[in-house]
Structures are given as structure tokens and as C-alpha cells.
Design an enzyme around this catalytic site. Structure first.
Site, short mmCIF file in Angstrom:
data_model
loop_
_atom_site.label_atom_id
_atom_site.label_comp_id
_atom_site.label_asym_id
_atom_site.label_seq_id
_atom_site.Cartn_x
_atom_site.Cartn_y
_atom_site.Cartn_z
N THR A 88 0.85 -1.20 0.00
CA THR A 88 0.00 0.00 0.00
C THR A 88 0.88 1.25 0.00
O THR A 88 0.40 2.34 0.26
CB THR A 88 -0.91 0.05 1.26
OG1 THR A 88 -0.09 -0.08 2.42
CG2 THR A 88 -1.97 -1.03 1.24
N SER A 89 2.19 1.08 -0.29
CA SER A 89 3.11 2.22 -0.14
C SER A 89 3.36 2.93 -1.47
O SER A 89 2.76 3.97 -1.74
CB SER A 89 4.41 1.77 0.48
OG SER A 89 4.52 2.31 1.77
N ARG A 90 4.24 2.40 -2.28
CA ARG A 90 4.49 2.97 -3.61
C ARG A 90 4.80 1.81 -4.54
O ARG A 90 5.52 0.87 -4.18
CB ARG A 90 5.68 3.94 -3.58
CG ARG A 90 5.37 5.30 -2.99
CD ARG A 90 4.38 6.11 -3.86
NE ARG A 90 4.05 7.40 -3.26
CZ ARG A 90 3.01 7.64 -2.46
NH1 ARG A 90 2.18 6.67 -2.15
NH2 ARG A 90 2.79 8.84 -1.99
N ASP A 106 -2.23 -1.87 -3.69
CA ASP A 106 -2.98 -0.62 -3.85
C ASP A 106 -2.23 0.34 -4.74
O ASP A 106 -2.73 1.43 -5.05
CB ASP A 106 -3.22 0.02 -2.47
CG ASP A 106 -4.13 1.23 -2.55
OD1 ASP A 106 -5.21 1.10 -3.18
OD2 ASP A 106 -3.78 2.29 -2.01
N GLU A 137 1.60 3.42 -12.40
CA GLU A 137 0.21 3.84 -12.19
C GLU A 137 -0.08 5.26 -12.64
O GLU A 137 -1.24 5.63 -12.85
CB GLU A 137 -0.17 3.69 -10.71
CG GLU A 137 0.51 4.73 -9.80
CD GLU A 137 0.07 4.63 -8.33
OE1 GLU A 137 0.12 3.52 -7.78
OE2 GLU A 137 -0.31 5.67 -7.76
N HIS A 158 -4.91 2.88 -5.67
CA HIS A 158 -4.35 3.89 -4.75
C HIS A 158 -5.47 4.55 -3.95
O HIS A 158 -5.59 5.77 -3.90
CB HIS A 158 -3.55 4.94 -5.54
CG HIS A 158 -2.42 5.50 -4.73
ND1 HIS A 158 -1.16 5.70 -5.23
CD2 HIS A 158 -2.35 5.93 -3.43
CE1 HIS A 158 -0.38 6.21 -4.29
NE2 HIS A 158 -1.09 6.35 -3.19
P1 NAD Z 1 6.53 7.44 7.91
O1 NAD Z 1 7.50 8.47 7.45
O2 NAD Z 1 5.81 7.65 9.21
O3 NAD Z 1 7.26 6.01 7.99
C1 NAD Z 1 8.12 5.53 7.00
C2 NAD Z 1 9.08 4.57 7.67
O4 NAD Z 1 9.91 4.01 6.64
C3 NAD Z 1 10.01 5.24 8.69
O5 NAD Z 1 10.03 4.51 9.90
C4 NAD Z 1 11.36 5.22 8.00
O6 NAD Z 1 12.45 5.12 8.91
C5 NAD Z 1 11.22 3.97 7.16
N1 NAD Z 1 12.23 3.90 6.10
C6 NAD Z 1 12.85 4.92 5.45
N2 NAD Z 1 13.77 4.43 4.60
C7 NAD Z 1 13.73 3.09 4.71
C8 NAD Z 1 14.44 2.03 4.10
N3 NAD Z 1 15.42 2.27 3.21
N4 NAD Z 1 14.13 0.76 4.45
C9 NAD Z 1 13.17 0.51 5.38
N5 NAD Z 1 12.47 1.48 6.01
C10 NAD Z 1 12.74 2.75 5.67
O7 NAD Z 1 5.50 7.26 6.71
P2 NAD Z 1 4.02 6.68 6.77
O8 NAD Z 1 3.06 7.78 7.04
O9 NAD Z 1 3.99 5.47 7.64
O10 NAD Z 1 3.81 6.27 5.24
C11 NAD Z 1 4.54 5.20 4.65
C12 NAD Z 1 4.32 5.22 3.15
O11 NAD Z 1 2.95 4.92 2.88
C13 NAD Z 1 4.52 6.59 2.48
O12 NAD Z 1 5.87 6.81 2.14
C14 NAD Z 1 3.66 6.50 1.26
O13 NAD Z 1 4.45 6.03 0.19
C15 NAD Z 1 2.62 5.43 1.60
N6 NAD Z 1 1.25 5.94 1.64
C16 NAD Z 1 0.33 5.36 0.83
C17 NAD Z 1 -0.98 5.79 0.85
C18 NAD Z 1 -2.05 5.15 0.00
O14 NAD Z 1 -3.15 5.69 -0.14
N7 NAD Z 1 -1.79 3.99 -0.59
C19 NAD Z 1 -1.36 6.85 1.70
C20 NAD Z 1 -0.38 7.42 2.53
C21 NAD Z 1 0.92 6.96 2.49
#
Ligand code: NAD
Length: 345
Positions: free
Chosen positions: A227-229, A253, A258, A290
Site C-alpha cells: 500500500t506504499s508505492r 494498492d 500507475e 491507490h
Molecule cells: P513514515 O514516514 O511515518 O514512515 C516511513 C518509515 O519508513 C520510517 O520509519 C522510516 O524510517 C522507514 N524507512 C525509510 N527508509 C527506509 C528504508 N530504506 N528501508 C526501510 N524502512 C525505511 O510514513 P508513513 O506515514 O507510515 O507512510 C509510509 C508510506 O505509505 C509513504 O511513504 C507512502 O508512500 C505510503 N502511503 C500510501 C498511501 C495510499 O493511499 N496507498 C497513503 C499514505 C501513504
């Protein structure tokens, strides 16, 4: 009154931004932000953009030449902005957290759907086909889930998994101290997990973090949830792993390519992206477009935080939610101006 050029506007954006707006003139634009559409921001005071808008160096230069000094991302992720190009020219703010629960709950929804084949059951019963053959899943209770990225969303997902009685292990490049999380190496996570869920940002370090090598190290029958990227996963490697049975199912997601497709109705077009067509055709892949963030609470928070970000900028205050290329490195930067509560430039 300040004017905001609002790219890639959708009906649900308008609903919540109009509901929350008190003093901005919002120019809603259906187009995505691209080098070709950047000129639509002419005369505006700031740009508001989303995850599939293109904030590359060419766009930054065009916006800067028009006098735009702020891009307000209405998203948490910001990998679509060229921060090095923006540095010194255009400040960039974002909405760091609008509802981590929305995304975490969607991730669990994808896992439950793909494991218990709810998407297939739904289609069958609509056709009065009440056979349950082929719909067998596994108990999640007692299984090991590997969480990559233990920030706000990763931790909300961990809490949900614990509620299911799962063992949780995690990998993070910057592990949280005293969070009660069992951190392991990436290789250990690959080899021990029955479910792998991605919650880290897309950076140069994490691009294709799930690639052919990674899939080779995983347990046979693992579930992949993203659900991240999209570009965290090498999609062709995922397809191979689905073909070989290494991956039992995937709940996605997001998708690498995309940007040109998601958030739009493409049902009347021939799908030219063969990789996506293959993914969608798999019965053990559930793809959503997404939408993990899409809850009323999240939309309300996105609108409110974006207006707060705009207010801070136009009132010449410190930008609480500013990001720059140094922040993107994800670590504490020496002499970082943000930690001194100053703007990045
Ligand atoms: P956040 O910044 O709170 O957490 C991200 C975590 O990833 C941090 O703990 C960071 O230390 C860690 N990280 C950074 N580099 C890393 C690496 N090389 N290896 C492993 N971990 C690493 O962010 P969040 O709010 O939890 O969001 C996470 C991701 O979710 C966002 O970056 C975004 O891409 C995605 N997101 C998706 C949606 C969606 O609708 N699908 C919505 C919001 C966010």
C-alpha cells in the site's frame, strides 16, 4: 485572496476542500501537473498537487518562472517531486499524516481479501454460484508478518496484526527505539515471513526492494501486500514469483506505472500496459487504485492540514510540514534548518 492551482482535482477532493476552505480561491484543474500543463498555474500563488502529479525539474522551473513559490502536496509521499531542483526555488510542504489507520486498515483488507478469496466469493454469489471449491485460505493467527517500514502506517498495521494473533517482525533503516518491535535484517524478514507488507517510502534505497533476489529468499506461499508505492516492487519479478507459486497472493494498492492510469476510468480503453493486464488477470492478485487513504476522516485531515500549510507559508511562518532533498534522505542532517524551526531555505 490567494489563488491555489489545484491539479488532478477529483470530486471527493472538491467536496472536502470546499467544506474546509475559509479564505482561498481554489482553481480546480482536472489535468495532472506535467511539463505541458504547468502553465495552467499562471497567475496562481501556489500549487496543490497529489501523488501522480509530476514535479520534475522542468515543471519546477516552469512554476518558478511564473512566480510560484510553494507546492503544497496533499499527500504523505513525495517521491514525485524533484527536491534537488526545487531547493532554493520552491518550498514544498506535505501532509505527513492524515490517517495512518485508513492505510493500515486497507492493507489488512487486501490481505483478508486475497487470503480468503473474498473477491472471488463475491462474484460467485452474485451469480447464485454457492460452490466454495477453490476458496481455501489459511489462518492468519500464529503466522509471521514482516513489516518493512515502521513509521506511522507500519505501526498501525502492526497493531492490527497483533490483534489477529500474528507474530510481527520488522525491518526499518531507522529502527524505532523502545517501540517494542522485533527488528530483524531484511534477509531474515524475507526468509521468516508468511506475509510481507510494505510501509516504507520510495527512495533510491527502497526502489525494487522486492526484486528477483528478494523473492528467491522468501518462503514459498508468502503473501505480498503493498500500500506504499508501486516501484518498491519489481512487478515482473512479482509476476514470476506468482507464476512459480513462491508468492501465494498479492494485495496491491499501488503499481509502478500507475501515474497515467490510476484515478481515471479506463474501462472503455484497450489496456496497453501488458504487465498490468497480466497482474489484473490473476485470480490471486487483488488490485485497488491507490485508494488506501480514502476515508472521510483522512480527506478531512488532508484538507485541513493543507490549508494550515498554506496559511503558514503566506503568513511567513516556519513551515511545519516542509520537506526538502535533505529530509528525503530520511535521517538527521547536520545543521538542518528545519530542526532549528526555520524554513529549509
Ligand atoms: P513514515 O514516514 O511515518 O514512515 C516511513 C518509515 O519508513 C520510517 O520509519 C522510516 O524510517 C522507514 N524507512 C525509510 N527508509 C527506509 C528504508 N530504506 N528501508 C526501510 N524502512 C525505511 O510514513 P508513513 O506515514 O507510515 O507512510 C509510509 C508510506 O505509505 C509513504 O511513504 C507512502 O508512500 C505510503 N502511503 C500510501 C498511501 C495510499 O493511499 N496507498 C497513503 C499514505 C501513504
Amino acid at each position: 485572496m490567494k489563488t491555489i492551482a489545484f491539479f488532478d482535482a477529483k470530486p471527493y477532493d472538491r467536496e472536502w476542500f470546499d467544506h474546509t476552505n475559509t479564505h482561498y480561491d481554489i482553481r480546480y484543474l482536472e489535468s495532472k501537473l506535467t511539463p505541458a500543463t504547468a502553465r495552467l498555474a499562471e497567475g496562481a500563488d501556489a500549487v496543490c498537487a497529489f501523488v501522480n502529479d509530476n514535479g520534475n525539474a522542468e515543471v519546477i522551473d516552469k512554476l518558478h518562472a511564473m512566480g510560484i513559490r510553494l507546492i503544497a502536496m496533499r499527500s504523505a509521499g513525495y517521491s514525485n517531486v524533484d527536491f534537488k531542483a526545487a531547493y532554493g526555488k520552491i518550498n514544498v510542504v506535505r501532509v505527513p499524516a492524515y490517517s495512518p489507520h485508513a492505510v493500515a486498515e486497507h492493507a489488512m483488507g487486501l490481505l483478508l481479501t486475497v487470503n480468503r478469496k473474498l473477491h472471488r466469493a463475491y462474484n460467485r454469489t452474485r451469480d447464485f454460484n454457492f460452490s466454495i471449491a477453490g476458496l481455501t485460505g489459511v489462518d492468519l493467527y500464529g503466522k509471521t508478518v514482516g513489516v518493512i517500514g515502521t513509521g506511522k502506517i507500519g505501526r498501525a498495521f502492526i497493531d492490527i496484526c497483533k490483534g489477529f494473533g500474528m507474530r510481527v517482525i520488522a525491518y526499518d533503516a531507522f529502527p524505532a527505539k523502545d517501540a517494542g518491535i522485533e527488528y530483524v535484517t531484511l534477509d531474515e524478514l524475507f526468509s521468516q515471513s508468511d506475509v510481507i507488507s510494505l510501509h516504507c517510502p520510495l527512495t533510491e534505497q527502497t526502489r525494487h526492494i522486492l526484486n528477483e533476489d528478494a523473492f528467491a529468499k522468501m518462503k514459498t506461499g508468502v503473501f505480498i501486500i503493498n500500500t506504499s508505492r508501486g516501484a518498491l516492487v519489481d512487478t515482473e519479478a512479482l509476476l514470476n514469483a506468482l507464476n512459480s507459486g513462491k508468492v501465494r497472493g498479492a494485495g496491491l494498492d499501488v503499481y509502478e506505472e500507475e501515474a497515467e492510469l490510476f484515478f481515471e476510468d479506463n474501462s472503455g480503453n484497450i489496456m496497453k500496459d501488458d504487465v498490468l493486464a497480466l497482474l489484473v488477470s490473476r485470480p490471486n492478485v487483488v488490485l485497488t487504485s491507490h485508494q488506501a487513504f480514502l476515508t472521510e476522516e483522512a480527506l478531512q485531515n488532508i484538507a485541513q492540514t493543507t490549508f494550515d500549510n498554506l496559511d503558514e507559508f503566506f503568513e511567513n511562518k516556519n513551515l511545519t510540514n516542509e520537506v526538502c532533498y535533505q529530509c528525503e534522505l530520511g535521517k538527521v542532517v547536520e545543521n538542518c534548518r528545519k530542526t532549528r524551526k526555520e524554513r529549509c531555505f
